[in-house]
Design a protein around this motif. Structure first.
Motif, mmCIF file in Angstrom:
data_model
loop_
_atom_site.group_PDB
_atom_site.id
_atom_site.type_symbol
_atom_site.label_atom_id
_atom_site.label_comp_id
_atom_site.label_asym_id
_atom_site.label_seq_id
_atom_site.Cartn_x
_atom_site.Cartn_y
_atom_site.Cartn_z
ATOM 1 N N PRO A 75 5.605 11.442 3.514
ATOM 2 C CA PRO A 75 5.656 11.106 3.816
ATOM 3 C C PRO A 75 4.373 10.606 4.924
ATOM 4 O O PRO A 75 3.688 9.446 4.642
ATOM 5 C CB PRO A 75 6.974 10.497 5.121
ATOM 6 C CG PRO A 75 7.540 11.326 4.184
ATOM 7 C CD PRO A 75 6.880 12.378 3.622
ATOM 8 N N LEU A 76 3.453 11.783 5.562
ATOM 9 C CA LEU A 76 2.797 11.829 5.675
ATOM 10 C C LEU A 76 1.374 11.856 5.741
ATOM 11 O O LEU A 76 0.250 11.127 5.562
ATOM 12 C CB LEU A 76 2.546 13.381 6.622
ATOM 13 C CG LEU A 76 1.240 13.700 7.781
ATOM 14 C CD1 LEU A 76 0.868 12.263 8.578
ATOM 15 C CD2 LEU A 76 1.468 15.030 8.145
ATOM 16 N N SER A 77 1.653 12.522 4.142
ATOM 17 C CA SER A 77 0.646 12.601 2.819
ATOM 18 C C SER A 77 0.015 10.534 2.630
ATOM 19 O O SER A 77 -0.628 10.847 2.675
ATOM 20 C CB SER A 77 0.479 13.271 1.667
ATOM 21 O OG SER A 77 -0.530 13.388 0.952
ATOM 22 N N ALA A 78 1.607 10.232 2.714
ATOM 23 C CA ALA A 78 1.173 8.831 2.444
ATOM 24 C C ALA A 78 0.533 8.471 3.019
ATOM 25 O O ALA A 78 0.180 6.573 2.909
ATOM 26 C CB ALA A 78 2.558 8.189 1.763
ATOM 27 N N PHE A 79 0.604 7.886 4.677
ATOM 28 C CA PHE A 79 0.638 7.378 5.878
ATOM 29 C C PHE A 79 -0.794 8.015 6.056
ATOM 30 O O PHE A 79 -1.828 7.341 5.694
ATOM 31 C CB PHE A 79 1.032 7.883 6.372
ATOM 32 C CG PHE A 79 2.533 7.527 7.251
ATOM 33 C CD1 PHE A 79 2.611 5.899 7.325
ATOM 34 C CD2 PHE A 79 3.435 7.798 7.126
ATOM 35 C CE1 PHE A 79 4.080 4.540 7.560
ATOM 36 C CE2 PHE A 79 4.808 7.079 6.972
ATOM 37 C CZ PHE A 79 5.074 5.416 7.793
ATOM 38 N N ARG A 80 -1.293 8.808 5.906
ATOM 39 C CA ARG A 80 -2.703 9.261 5.232
ATOM 40 C C ARG A 80 -3.637 8.926 4.864
ATOM 41 O O ARG A 80 -5.180 8.063 4.872
ATOM 42 C CB ARG A 80 -3.257 10.697 5.076
ATOM 43 C CG ARG A 80 -2.506 11.725 7.160
ATOM 44 C CD ARG A 80 -2.334 13.123 6.879
ATOM 45 N NE ARG A 80 -2.401 13.534 8.318
ATOM 46 C CZ ARG A 80 -1.919 14.749 8.211
ATOM 47 N NH1 ARG A 80 -1.785 15.781 7.285
ATOM 48 N NH2 ARG A 80 -1.855 15.626 9.968
ATOM 49 N N LYS A 81 -3.260 8.081 3.691
ATOM 50 C CA LYS A 81 -4.427 7.973 2.389
ATOM 51 C C LYS A 81 -4.387 6.175 3.372
ATOM 52 O O LYS A 81 -5.870 5.729 2.831
ATOM 53 C CB LYS A 81 -2.827 7.996 1.450
ATOM 54 C CG LYS A 81 -4.045 7.001 0.150
ATOM 55 C CD LYS A 81 -3.275 7.159 -1.283
ATOM 56 C CE LYS A 81 -3.802 7.003 -2.519
ATOM 57 N NZ LYS A 81 -3.356 6.892 -4.037
ATOM 58 N N VAL A 82 -3.617 6.018 3.302
ATOM 59 C CA VAL A 82 -3.919 4.480 3.871
ATOM 60 C C VAL A 82 -4.632 4.529 5.546
ATOM 61 O O VAL A 82 -5.495 4.050 5.540
ATOM 62 C CB VAL A 82 -2.617 3.429 3.603
ATOM 63 C CG1 VAL A 82 -2.896 2.044 4.221
ATOM 64 C CG2 VAL A 82 -2.189 3.608 2.284
ATOM 65 N N ASN A 83 -3.552 4.989 6.608
ATOM 66 C CA ASN A 83 -3.897 4.504 7.907
ATOM 67 C C ASN A 83 -4.771 5.330 8.281
ATOM 68 O O ASN A 83 -5.715 5.013 8.857
ATOM 69 C CB ASN A 83 -2.584 5.059 8.641
ATOM 70 C CG ASN A 83 -1.551 3.670 8.111
ATOM 71 O OD1 ASN A 83 -1.488 3.244 7.365
ATOM 72 N ND2 ASN A 83 -0.101 4.097 8.343
ATOM 73 N N VAL A 84 -5.153 6.864 7.755
ATOM 74 C CA VAL A 84 -6.425 7.699 8.115
ATOM 75 C C VAL A 84 -7.428 7.378 7.009
ATOM 76 O O VAL A 84 -8.624 7.134 7.286
ATOM 77 C CB VAL A 84 -6.195 8.829 8.149
ATOM 78 C CG1 VAL A 84 -7.411 9.886 8.582
ATOM 79 C CG2 VAL A 84 -4.991 9.348 8.766
ATOM 80 N N GLU A 85 -7.480 7.694 6.101
ATOM 81 C CA GLU A 85 -8.388 7.312 5.285
ATOM 82 C C GLU A 85 -9.173 6.113 4.390
ATOM 83 O O GLU A 85 -10.086 6.240 4.899
ATOM 84 C CB GLU A 85 -8.267 8.744 3.398
ATOM 85 C CG GLU A 85 -7.792 10.365 3.939
ATOM 86 C CD GLU A 85 -7.114 10.425 2.829
ATOM 87 O OE1 GLU A 85 -7.280 9.829 1.682
ATOM 88 O OE2 GLU A 85 -6.284 11.436 2.642
ATOM 89 N N GLY A 86 -8.062 5.128 4.463
ATOM 90 C CA GLY A 86 -8.452 4.136 3.806
ATOM 91 C C GLY A 86 -9.326 2.991 4.979
ATOM 92 O O GLY A 86 -10.472 2.328 4.742
ATOM 93 N N THR A 87 -8.845 3.673 6.691
ATOM 94 C CA THR A 87 -9.751 2.711 7.502
ATOM 95 C C THR A 87 -10.251 3.532 8.191
ATOM 96 O O THR A 87 -11.667 2.889 7.845
ATOM 97 C CB THR A 87 -8.682 3.501 9.166
ATOM 98 O OG1 THR A 87 -7.282 3.055 8.599
ATOM 99 C CG2 THR A 87 -9.172 2.746 10.322
ATOM 100 N N LEU A 88 -11.450 4.700 7.651
ATOM 101 C CA LEU A 88 -12.146 4.871 8.223
ATOM 102 C C LEU A 88 -13.261 4.598 6.737
ATOM 103 O O LEU A 88 -14.636 4.278 7.322
ATOM 104 C CB LEU A 88 -12.296 6.991 7.893
ATOM 105 C CG LEU A 88 -11.023 7.282 8.955
ATOM 106 C CD1 LEU A 88 -11.242 8.783 9.420
ATOM 107 C CD2 LEU A 88 -11.449 6.809 10.749
ATOM 108 N N ASN A 89 -12.735 4.921 6.140
ATOM 109 C CA ASN A 89 -13.680 4.782 5.164
ATOM 110 C C ASN A 89 -14.104 3.060 5.057
ATOM 111 O O ASN A 89 -15.438 2.944 4.694
ATOM 112 C CB ASN A 89 -12.788 4.421 3.499
ATOM 113 C CG ASN A 89 -13.495 4.239 2.366
ATOM 114 O OD1 ASN A 89 -15.185 4.593 1.763
ATOM 115 N ND2 ASN A 89 -13.318 2.481 1.913
ATOM 116 N N LEU A 90 -13.120 2.100 5.398
ATOM 117 C CA LEU A 90 -13.743 0.859 6.008
ATOM 118 C C LEU A 90 -14.809 0.806 7.117
ATOM 119 O O LEU A 90 -15.179 0.028 6.679
ATOM 120 C CB LEU A 90 -12.428 -0.359 6.387
ATOM 121 C CG LEU A 90 -12.461 -1.340 6.613
ATOM 122 C CD1 LEU A 90 -12.810 -2.155 6.331
ATOM 123 C CD2 LEU A 90 -11.295 -2.092 7.343
ATOM 124 N N ALA A 91 -14.459 1.558 7.499
ATOM 125 C CA ALA A 91 -15.310 1.488 9.207
ATOM 126 C C ALA A 91 -16.782 1.765 8.512
ATOM 127 O O ALA A 91 -17.245 1.325 9.213
ATOM 128 C CB ALA A 91 -14.904 2.853 10.227
#
Length: 322
Positions: A86-102
């Motif tokens: 689950p942590l990896s799945a959350f990181r893919k969207v909530n961390v990596e996706g967010t920081l890419n957008l930012a």
């Protein structure tokens, strides 16, 4: 011409309400990020389509004329997550996706990035007499809360490196028209007149009406004191589970059939049946102090709990399936 607002998560519970408010205010042009498979929104907005939301999403060309990004899209907390990691799945969207957008937004000259985080960054609950504050040391427990904290930390780095202003908002439980999950289930039980064993719970929980959360988000678009700050948000009226159910029943126009079962019995039973997390939400406390939000922004929740519950109950009764 005023700069545009770029919104993610516009088809979600919170994002959809933000979009409706932005359209009603008519202050800025709106750009909405939509998945390629999503239907076009029946509103006068510009759309930026994407296929997957992660570190590889190509946002180039999407931020022309954009002054503010409001990022409400996320992989949300779910019960009984079936992901192997689950942590990896959350990181893919909530961390990596967010920081890419930012990073892409900052590179395009976007002035401010508003991130809808979660109170789970602070933790899962407060003890009697204590509250969470915006500047407390974070203590997330579950993968969702950890991913939101990591996104916040990454956004602070982006802000320091690029000069783009970052605003972080951590809501508590959000309710309002169209609410789902446990809140919806409780309303359905009350509406059907089902006796509930929650008549003697003396916890304290902070909640936030959808309209109050949206009002704070819109306030943070232009408020100069919001830059690079973290805010907690609630209705500023904490309730016990028993009080909340009584108010919900009143809003529905139904009697509250609540049985006075001691909370320790409920908690013991929940642990026995493997529902400890549910008992924490029903019997445990989680209170926040929004003093910083009020003092820095001069913000007061515009809608009361009673009025927000009336609107929520009306929507529920108009849209429920028999």
């Amino acid at each position: 011409m005023p700069q545009s607002v770029f919104l993610t998560g516009a088809t979600g519970f919170v994002g959809g309400a933000i979009l409706r408010r932005l359209v009603d205010d008519k202050k800025s042009p709106i750009v909405v990020a939509l998945r390629l498979s999503s239907q076009s929104l029946p509103l006068d907005v510009t759309t930026a389509h994407f296929e997957t939301f992660d570190a590889s999403t190509p946002w180039e060309g999407c931020f022309t004329g954009v002054g503010t990004v409001i990022h409400s899209a996320a992989r949300v907390h779910v019960m009984n997550d079936t992901e192997v990691d689950p942590l990896s799945a959350f990181r893919k969207v909530n961390v990596e996706g967010t920081l890419n957008l930012a990073r892409k937004a900052a590179a395009a000259g976007v002035r401010r990035f508003i991130f809808i985080s979660s109170i789970k960054v602070n933790g899962e609950g407060t003890s009697t007499g204590s509250v969470y504050r915006a500047d407390d040391v974070p203590a997330p427990v579950d993968p969702y809360g950890i991913s939101k904290l990591e996104a916040e930390q990454g956004l602070h780095v982006v802000a320091a490196e690029t000069g783009m202003e970052v605003v972080i908002i951590r809501p508590v439980l959000v309710y309002g028209p169209g609410v789902k999950a446990n809140f919806f289930t409780m309303m359905r039980w009350l509406d059907k007149g089902v006796p509930l064993p929650f008549g003697a719970i003396h916890n304290r929980r902070s909640l936030v009406a959808l309209d109050n959360l949206v009002d704070l988000v819109v306030t943070c678009i232009d408020h100069p004191s919001a830059a690079n700050e973290t805010f907690l948000v609630s209705d500023n009226e904490d309730l016990s589970t028993t009080q909340l159910l009584k108010k919900m029943a009143e809003a529905l126009g139904k009697p509250a059939r609540l049985l006075a079962i001691p909370s320790w019995i409920l908690q013991t039973g929940a642990i026995f049946f493997g529902r400890k997390s549910l008992s924490q939400r029903l019997c445990g406390s989680l209170q926040v102090d929004i003093g910083k939000t009020q003092s820095l922004l001069g913000w007061i929740p515009p809608i009361s709990v009673d009025d927000a519950l009336k609107v929520t109950a009306q929507y529920f009764q108009e849209h429920q399936t028999k």
